[in-house]
Design a protein around this motif. Structure first.
Motif, PDB file in Angstrom:
ATOM      1  N   ALA A 165       0.823  -1.209   0.000  1.00 48.65           N
ATOM      2  CA  ALA A 165       0.000   0.000   0.000  1.00 48.65           C
ATOM      3  C   ALA A 165       0.859   1.261   0.000  1.00 48.65           C
ATOM      4  O   ALA A 165       0.437   2.316  -0.476  1.00 48.65           O
ATOM      5  CB  ALA A 165      -0.934   0.002   1.205  1.00 48.65           C
ATOM      6  N   TRP A 166       2.062   1.145   0.524  1.00 51.63           N
ATOM      7  CA  TRP A 166       2.971   2.294   0.561  1.00 51.63           C
ATOM      8  C   TRP A 166       3.266   2.829  -0.840  1.00 51.63           C
ATOM      9  O   TRP A 166       3.570   4.012  -0.999  1.00 51.63           O
ATOM     10  CB  TRP A 166       4.282   1.920   1.254  1.00 51.63           C
ATOM     11  N   LEU A 167       3.180   1.955  -1.829  1.00 49.73           N
ATOM     12  CA  LEU A 167       3.432   2.387  -3.216  1.00 49.73           C
ATOM     13  C   LEU A 167       2.442   3.473  -3.644  1.00 49.73           C
ATOM     14  O   LEU A 167       2.718   4.262  -4.546  1.00 49.73           O
ATOM     15  CB  LEU A 167       3.331   1.194  -4.182  1.00 49.73           C
ATOM     16  N   GLY A 168       1.285   3.481  -2.973  1.00 47.96           N
ATOM     17  CA  GLY A 168       0.262   4.474  -3.295  1.00 47.96           C
ATOM     18  C   GLY A 168       0.696   5.904  -3.028  1.00 47.96           C
ATOM     19  O   GLY A 168       0.071   6.838  -3.524  1.00 47.96           O
ATOM     20  N   MET A 169       1.748   6.075  -2.281  1.00 54.89           N
ATOM     21  CA  MET A 169       2.265   7.425  -2.032  1.00 54.89           C
ATOM     22  C   MET A 169       2.679   8.099  -3.337  1.00 54.89           C
ATOM     23  O   MET A 169       2.667   9.326  -3.438  1.00 54.89           O
ATOM     24  CB  MET A 169       3.462   7.370  -1.076  1.00 54.89           C
ATOM     25  N   ILE A 170       3.012   7.261  -4.330  1.00 51.37           N
ATOM     26  CA  ILE A 170       3.375   7.808  -5.649  1.00 51.37           C
ATOM     27  C   ILE A 170       2.175   8.559  -6.231  1.00 51.37           C
ATOM     28  O   ILE A 170       2.317   9.660  -6.758  1.00 51.37           O
ATOM     29  CB  ILE A 170       3.793   6.664  -6.619  1.00 51.37           C
ATOM     30  N   PHE A 171       0.970   7.956  -6.073  1.00 51.90           N
ATOM     31  CA  PHE A 171      -0.239   8.588  -6.624  1.00 51.90           C
ATOM     32  C   PHE A 171      -0.586   9.878  -5.882  1.00 51.90           C
ATOM     33  O   PHE A 171      -1.350  10.696  -6.376  1.00 51.90           O
ATOM     34  CB  PHE A 171      -1.455   7.642  -6.551  1.00 51.90           C
ATOM     35  N   PHE A 172      -0.063  10.020  -4.691  1.00 55.09           N
ATOM     36  CA  PHE A 172      -0.306  11.230  -3.911  1.00 55.09           C
ATOM     37  C   PHE A 172       0.724  12.316  -4.230  1.00 55.09           C
ATOM     38  O   PHE A 172       0.374  13.482  -4.398  1.00 55.09           O
ATOM     39  CB  PHE A 172      -0.243  10.907  -2.405  1.00 55.09           C
ATOM     40  N   CYS A 173       1.959  11.906  -4.299  1.00 55.21           N
ATOM     41  CA  CYS A 173       3.044  12.883  -4.430  1.00 55.21           C
ATOM     42  C   CYS A 173       3.261  13.369  -5.863  1.00 55.21           C
ATOM     43  O   CYS A 173       3.496  14.551  -6.081  1.00 55.21           O
ATOM     44  CB  CYS A 173       4.344  12.303  -3.875  1.00 55.21           C
ATOM     45  N   LEU A 174       3.165  12.440  -6.818  1.00 55.42           N
ATOM     46  CA  LEU A 174       3.470  12.806  -8.207  1.00 55.42           C
ATOM     47  C   LEU A 174       2.568  13.914  -8.770  1.00 55.42           C
ATOM     48  O   LEU A 174       3.078  14.887  -9.342  1.00 55.42           O
ATOM     49  CB  LEU A 174       3.423  11.546  -9.086  1.00 55.42           C
TER      50      LEU A 174
END
Lengths: 211, 67
Positions: free
Chosen positions: A29-38
């Motif tokens: 789920a941590w990979l989802g930070m990409i969808f937040f930050c990018l």
């Protein structure tokens, strides 16, 4: 005129892969930070919504299901859902729930709370998800954040799917918190868009045309 | 010859870019991440963007005749 497909036209696959990985190991789920930050990074430093326009996996996924597979009723998105009050209201609500999730993570990290091995759907319903946590080398708060973040991602995907079926394929985009936030950032940077088609040549120096 | 209609973007554009993708004439672009803009010269008024727009902010308007 059919446009040639590019690599980013296949990014829709990221949505099912992300949700699938979280089913087996919640730490993905941590990979989802990409969808937040990018998107924020592109909006702040690039001044555009290129993420929404080109790279958003969820937007593409909803388009694929709604338009190509015909799962959408293709009805107009309700007027109230398109208002600024709802868009910014949902953004504020989303932020409140996000910070609540961060606070829960903090409590687990500080030893004041125990790890909740469940996913909270629609910020209300606790769904057992213990099979996706195997005990790791990481601290419990890492897993707690993953459970919380995955809950947000799963809930927002489900809302997107519901409005996709009921209304237009990309109705979610109308009130997507990331889209609202990035558009707000872009508006702050660029101001209001120029008047479409100009004013017919009689310039009153209103700067509406962007010149 | 220009078509009789063209797409016009209203105030509630969310700049999602779904109209850009469906436009067969590549007549739509997103202006600085704020809103969609239609190149009236290129627009043939097919209405694909109007059908796709989730915010319902694109409408087809008639071109002024004799201008």
């Amino acid at each position: 005129m059919k446009q040639k497909k590019r690599w980013y036209d296949y990014l829709w696959i990221v949505t099912p892969i992300y949700l699938g990985l979280g089913f087996f190991n919640i730490l993905f789920a941590w990979l989802g930070m990409i969808f937040f930050c990018l998107p924020l990074f592109i909006a702040i430093f690039g001044g555009s919504k290129l993420y929404c326009n080109r790279y958003c996996d969820r937007g593409q996924f909803l388009s694929l299901l709604g338009s190509r597979l015909g799962l959408s009723r293709n009805r107009p998105t309700p007027r109230w859902m398109r208002t600024k009050v709802f868009r910014y209201g949902f953004l504020i609500f989303f932020f409140i729930m996000f910070f609540q999730m961060l606070f829960t993570t903090y409590l687990v990290g500080a030893g004041a709370g125990s790890l909740g091995e469940f996913v909270k759907l629609f910020w209300t319903f606790r769904v057992p998800w213990h099979w996706a946590y195997h005990g790791t080398l990481f601290a419990p708060w890492v897993a707690q954040f993953a459970f919380g973040f995955y809950s947000i991602m799963l809930t927002s995907t489900l809302i997107g799917l519901i409005v996709m079926v009921l209304f237009k394929p990309r109705s979610w985009c109308v009130f997507c918190p990331m889209g609202t936030m990035t558009q707000w950032i872009c508006t702050l940077r660029a101001g209001k868009p120029p008047v479409e088609g100009g004013c017919g040549g009689s310039c009153a120096s209103c700067s509406g045309c962007g010149s | 010859m220009a078509s009789k209609r063209y797409a016009a973007v209203g105030n509630h554009c969310v700049a999602c870019g779904s109209c850009v993708k469906v436009c067969p004439m590549s007549a739509i672009s997103i202006w600085r991440g704020v809103a969609a803009r239609v190149d009236r010269e290129k627009c043939v008024g097919c209405g694909k963007c109007e059908r796709e727009c989730p915010a319902g902010t694109i409408t087809l308007k008639s071109r002024e005749v004799g201008v």
